[in-house]
Design a protein around this motif. Structure first.
Motif, PDB file in Angstrom:
ATOM      1  N   UNK A   1       6.806  22.792   2.966  1.00  0.00           N
ATOM      2  CA  UNK A   1       6.175  21.657   2.272  1.00  0.00           C
ATOM      3  C   UNK A   1       6.498  20.342   2.974  1.00  0.00           C
ATOM      4  N   UNK A   2       7.721  20.218   3.478  1.00  0.00           N
ATOM      5  CA  UNK A   2       8.086  18.994   4.201  1.00  0.00           C
ATOM      6  C   UNK A   2       7.199  18.816   5.426  1.00  0.00           C
ATOM      7  N   UNK A   3       6.965  19.893   6.153  1.00  0.00           N
ATOM      8  CA  UNK A   3       6.118  19.797   7.339  1.00  0.00           C
ATOM      9  C   UNK A   3       4.685  19.449   6.955  1.00  0.00           C
ATOM     10  N   UNK A   4       4.172  20.126   5.937  1.00  0.00           N
ATOM     11  CA  UNK A   4       2.789  19.883   5.511  1.00  0.00           C
ATOM     12  C   UNK A   4       2.618  18.462   4.983  1.00  0.00           C
ATOM     13  N   UNK A   5       3.552  18.026   4.114  1.00  0.00           N
ATOM     14  CA  UNK A   5       3.439  16.691   3.533  1.00  0.00           C
ATOM     15  C   UNK A   5       3.633  15.616   4.592  1.00  0.00           C
ATOM     16  N   UNK A   6       4.540  15.862   5.521  1.00  0.00           N
ATOM     17  CA  UNK A   6       4.760  14.895   6.584  1.00  0.00           C
ATOM     18  C   UNK A   6       3.517  14.692   7.425  1.00  0.00           C
ATOM     19  N   UNK A   7       2.827  15.766   7.746  1.00  0.00           N
ATOM     20  CA  UNK A   7       1.595  15.674   8.536  1.00  0.00           C
ATOM     21  C   UNK A   7       0.498  14.953   7.768  1.00  0.00           C
ATOM     22  N   UNK A   8       0.373  15.275   6.484  1.00  0.00           N
ATOM     23  CA  UNK A   8      -0.642  14.601   5.660  1.00  0.00           C
ATOM     24  C   UNK A   8      -0.368  13.104   5.573  1.00  0.00           C
ATOM     25  N   UNK A   9       0.886  12.764   5.298  1.00  0.00           N
ATOM     26  CA  UNK A   9       1.238  11.354   5.153  1.00  0.00           C
ATOM     27  C   UNK A   9       1.113  10.603   6.473  1.00  0.00           C
ATOM     28  N   UNK A  10       1.440  11.264   7.572  1.00  0.00           N
ATOM     29  CA  UNK A  10       1.304  10.622   8.879  1.00  0.00           C
ATOM     30  C   UNK A  10      -0.148  10.291   9.165  1.00  0.00           C
ATOM     31  N   UNK A  11      -1.053  11.204   8.820  1.00  0.00           N
ATOM     32  CA  UNK A  11      -2.487  10.951   9.010  1.00  0.00           C
ATOM     33  C   UNK A  11      -2.939   9.791   8.151  1.00  0.00           C
ATOM     34  N   UNK A  12      -2.489   9.776   6.895  1.00  0.00           N
ATOM     35  CA  UNK A  12      -2.859   8.697   5.975  1.00  0.00           C
ATOM     36  C   UNK A  12      -2.318   7.356   6.456  1.00  0.00           C
ATOM     37  N   UNK A  13      -1.054   7.342   6.893  1.00  0.00           N
ATOM     38  CA  UNK A  13      -0.453   6.097   7.354  1.00  0.00           C
ATOM     39  C   UNK A  13      -1.149   5.580   8.607  1.00  0.00           C
ATOM     40  N   UNK A  14      -1.464   6.476   9.546  1.00  0.00           N
ATOM     41  CA  UNK A  14      -2.138   6.055  10.774  1.00  0.00           C
ATOM     42  C   UNK A  14      -3.499   5.454  10.471  1.00  0.00           C
ATOM     43  N   UNK A  15      -4.190   6.009   9.469  1.00  0.00           N
ATOM     44  CA  UNK A  15      -5.510   5.494   9.101  1.00  0.00           C
ATOM     45  C   UNK A  15      -5.424   4.092   8.511  1.00  0.00           C
ATOM     46  N   UNK A  16      -4.279   3.759   7.887  1.00  0.00           N
ATOM     47  CA  UNK A  16      -4.119   2.449   7.259  1.00  0.00           C
ATOM     48  C   UNK A  16      -3.342   1.451   8.112  1.00  0.00           C
ATOM     49  N   UNK A  17      -2.880   1.897   9.279  1.00  0.00           N
ATOM     50  CA  UNK A  17      -1.959   1.077  10.065  1.00  0.00           C
ATOM     51  C   UNK A  17      -2.615  -0.136  10.715  1.00  0.00           C
TER      52      UNK A  17
ATOM     53  N   UNK B   1       0.864  -1.184   0.000  1.00  0.00           N
ATOM     54  CA  UNK B   1       0.000   0.000   0.000  1.00  0.00           C
ATOM     55  C   UNK B   1       0.900   1.232   0.000  1.00  0.00           C
ATOM     56  N   UNK B   2       1.055   1.907  -1.148  1.00  0.00           N
ATOM     57  CA  UNK B   2       1.992   3.025  -1.220  1.00  0.00           C
ATOM     58  C   UNK B   2       1.463   4.288  -0.541  1.00  0.00           C
ATOM     59  N   UNK B   3       2.369   5.021   0.076  1.00  0.00           N
ATOM     60  CA  UNK B   3       2.058   6.328   0.652  1.00  0.00           C
ATOM     61  C   UNK B   3       3.112   7.296   0.128  1.00  0.00           C
ATOM     62  N   UNK B   4       2.676   8.251  -0.678  1.00  0.00           N
ATOM     63  CA  UNK B   4       3.585   9.168  -1.352  1.00  0.00           C
ATOM     64  C   UNK B   4       3.903  10.364  -0.462  1.00  0.00           C
ATOM     65  N   UNK B   5       5.194  10.649  -0.295  1.00  0.00           N
ATOM     66  CA  UNK B   5       5.601  11.816   0.486  1.00  0.00           C
ATOM     67  C   UNK B   5       6.363  12.820  -0.393  1.00  0.00           C
ATOM     68  N   UNK B   6       6.076  12.800  -1.700  1.00  0.00           N
ATOM     69  CA  UNK B   6       6.726  13.733  -2.620  1.00  0.00           C
ATOM     70  C   UNK B   6       6.327  15.169  -2.295  1.00  0.00           C
ATOM     71  N   UNK B   7       7.258  16.091  -2.529  1.00  0.00           N
ATOM     72  CA  UNK B   7       7.006  17.504  -2.253  1.00  0.00           C
ATOM     73  C   UNK B   7       6.352  18.229  -3.419  1.00  0.00           C
ATOM     74  N   UNK B   8       6.259  17.586  -4.575  1.00  0.00           N
ATOM     75  CA  UNK B   8       5.609  18.217  -5.726  1.00  0.00           C
ATOM     76  C   UNK B   8       6.416  19.360  -6.307  1.00  0.00           C
ATOM     77  N   UNK B   9       7.735  19.220  -6.305  1.00  0.00           N
ATOM     78  CA  UNK B   9       8.588  20.293  -6.814  1.00  0.00           C
ATOM     79  C   UNK B   9       8.665  20.304  -8.329  1.00  0.00           C
ATOM     80  N   UNK B  10       8.308  19.197  -8.962  1.00  0.00           N
ATOM     81  CA  UNK B  10       8.352  19.145 -10.421  1.00  0.00           C
ATOM     82  C   UNK B  10       9.747  19.306 -10.980  1.00  0.00           C
TER      83      UNK B  10
END
Length: 375
Positions: free
Chosen positions: A53-69, A32-41
């Motif tokens: 962006x690192x802080x924002x993406x880290x928080x988003x991914x942490x929420x997603x990972x916890x929901x799937x854990x 189950x992939x969880x993407x932590x890319x910063x979207x810098x292109x």
């Protein structure tokens, strides 16, 4: 089929993550992939933008990972510098019972990042740039290791009272004696190394409600936090679990744990000190530093709502604070005792005539704890 979370920056490590995913699926695991890319292109982000962006993406991914854990076999992350730092923040947010693996180039000192969250590190040796034979070997070994978790048998709680204990080499004899005395009482000691990293895990253990009582035998990390020495973030090191019965001793409060002698400044080299190992030197505190340390410890303990008591072994605070020891200083011990006694509001204080490593000190600590624990 066992489910595994796979965390990484798909934007920059697509091929490498695909290879690691293939190794995992090859062992019968569902990824189950969880993407932590910063979207810098592909652009180079300005420092402030990147950190935000690192802080924002880290928080988003942490929420997603916890929901799937829930029910997943493990969480596996892949990353070097930026990706590794982001991945650690996601792994740290997962529940303690989820096995965590970081496949990394070790582009940062991992000790502080993983101090309180039990991450298994798999060094890649080579960089994570392109897929090659060496990297594929690391991925296959990682996948085999993770797949093996499916064979792990659940460990059931012992049913004994759980006591969180801190110690260090300088109070090693006391730690061993406390563990033995707790076992004789039918309790289970979970011991944390007060080396600037272990205290972070000690505090998290208490925050998570996994202890019934505390024997904070070694408070050396106070000096690392306030004066000098390697130290992981641990703002609640001396306040977590404040509602629990707590016995505190000033173990190793009398010195700073610094690096090899050749790394010390002139001020520290001029003080009494000794080489503890090839990498560490213990340097004696000054009287002003000891007074400040004792006052800070008192301030923290005065926030306690549970029964709290300080035992002060006047015979010495560490293994080289003894007659003939390299950093023996009875005046420092007396100063600490005076400050802790005069500042006490939410805790009691007892002076003991023994050295901290004497068997009588361990017996007194365990007896004091059980006297304050519910029957």
């Amino acid at each position: 089929m066992s489910r595994v979370l796979l965390i990484g920056t798909i934007e920059t490590k697509r091929a490498e993550l695909a290879a690691l995913a293939a190794a995992l699926t090859g062992h019968g695991l569902r990824v189950c992939p969880i993407d932590i890319s910063l979207g810098a292109g592909g652009a180079v982000l300005q420092s402030e933008v990147k950190l935000s962006r690192m802080q924002e993406k880290g928080q988003q991914a942490a929420t997603e990972a916890a929901a799937q854990a829930d029910g997943c076999l493990a969480a596996v992350a892949l990353g070097g510098g930026t990706g590794g730092e982001l991945a650690v923040s996601v792994l740290q947010a997962l529940p303690p019972d989820v096995p965590k693996v970081l496949v990394t180039t070790l582009a940062f000192d991992p000790r502080l990042a993983v101090a309180d969250c039990g991450i298994v590190l798999v060094p890649t040796t080579c960089d994570i740039e392109g897929v090659n034979t060496m990297l594929l070997g690391v991925f296959e070994a990682t996948a085999a290791m993770v797949a093996g978790l499916a064979q792990a048998r659940p460990v059931m709680p012992s049913g004994r009272r759980a006591i969180a204990v801190s110690t260090l080499g300088a109070t090693g004899a006391a730690g061993s004696a406390v563990i033995s005395a707790l076992s004789d009482r039918g309790a289970e000691a979970t011991v944390f190394h007060a080396n600037g990293c272990g205290g972070a895990a000690f505090a998290r253990f208490l925050r998570e409600g996994r202890a019934d009582g505390i024997i904070d035998l070694n408070v050396h990390e106070l000096g690392r936090m306030r004066i000098a020495g390697l130290c992981a973030p641990m703002p609640d090191r001396f306040t977590a679990g404040g509602h629990l019965p707590r016995i505190v001793l000033p173990g190793a409060l009398n010195f700073l744990g610094l690096g090899a002698p050749e790394t010390l400044g002139a001020d520290h080299r001029a003080r009494p000190h000794y080489r503890h190992t090839g990498n560490f030197t213990h340097v004696a505190l000054t009287e002003d530093e000891m007074a400040d340390q004792a006052a800070a410890l008192s301030d923290a303990l005065n926030t306690a709502s549970g029964p709290t008591h300080v035992l002060i072994p006047m015979g010495g605070f560490s293994h080289e604070d003894r007659p003939g020891g390299a950093i023996e200083n009875p005046r420092l011990r007396a100063l600490a005792a005076e400050v802790l006694e005069t500042s006490a509001r939410a805790y009691g204080v007892t002076r003991l005539p023994y050295h901290i490593n004497a068997p009588e000190t361990a017996d007194a600590a365990v007896e004091a704890l059980f006297h304050r624990m519910p029957k």
